[in-house]
Design an enzyme around this catalytic site. Sequence first.
Site, PDB file in Angstrom:
ATOM      1  N   CYS A 154       0.826  -1.207   0.000  1.00 33.68           N
ATOM      2  CA  CYS A 154       0.000   0.000   0.000  1.00 33.68           C
ATOM      3  C   CYS A 154       0.863   1.260   0.000  1.00 33.68           C
ATOM      4  O   CYS A 154       0.534   2.264  -0.649  1.00 33.68           O
ATOM      5  CB  CYS A 154      -0.929   0.009   1.208  1.00 33.68           C
ATOM      6  SG  CYS A 154      -2.100  -1.367   1.254  1.00 33.68           S
ATOM      7  N   ASP A 193     -20.270  12.653 -14.614  1.00 31.33           N
ATOM      8  CA  ASP A 193     -21.692  12.440 -14.344  1.00 31.33           C
ATOM      9  C   ASP A 193     -21.919  11.397 -13.255  1.00 31.33           C
ATOM     10  O   ASP A 193     -23.034  10.889 -13.093  1.00 31.33           O
ATOM     11  CB  ASP A 193     -22.432  12.041 -15.625  1.00 31.33           C
ATOM     12  CG  ASP A 193     -21.831  10.802 -16.294  1.00 31.33           C
ATOM     13  OD1 ASP A 193     -20.866  10.235 -15.746  1.00 31.33           O
ATOM     14  OD2 ASP A 193     -22.329  10.415 -17.373  1.00 31.33           O
TER      15      ASP A 193
END
Length: 220
Positions: free
Chosen positions: A43, A135
């Site tokens: 990570c 959107d």
Amino acid sequence: MRLNSIIPNFEAETTQGPINFYDWQDDSWVVLFSHPADFTPVCTTELGRLAVHRPHFEKRNTKLLALSVDKLKDHVDWVNDIKSYCPDILGDFPYPIIADPDRSLAVKLDMIDEESKDNEANAVTIRALYIISPDHKLRLSMHYPTSTGRNVDEILRVIDSLQLVDRRPEIVTPANWTPGDKVMIVPTVKEEEIPKLFPKGVSRVSMPSGRIYLRTTTEY
């Protein structure tokens, strides 16, 4: 989280303060991605490389937003480790990390794996990554196991493809495509439409079936 579904709006605490997702997104694309845990090796490399590549995302009108089930203080402390590991991150850490310690957002966004989804005490987020258009639609998703780090170049490549075909819906990008390579023309484009859409012409590949469906062009 099926492709073209609407990402639900949410509010969250982050390393850059509270956000309302829709307001924060504004008219940008977003790469929303989860990681299993703070203070872990893979990570650290992922969030570091994404931070270093942030200017490349900005050129594509794309924001970065990370998420894990760790607490906000852990995120803040871990950021210093990431910056130490990646010294080419200059200034403040360039994108927010969501704190989701009760796992509510991770569950809503399908970022918990099947084996852990009912383990409320110990479930961690997998390496889920969603590319979201302005959107609020989910345009692409990638799911990696915790053991495999993601490739930043591939994330940028698929953003380029998505944004290109939004501008030119009559084309698609083939395997291993990168900007500048030939693109392919969708089968629904009729031959008589080619001169108007691609005045510089196209290339056609002959196939044993006799069907002409592999049509390529560099005009885009």
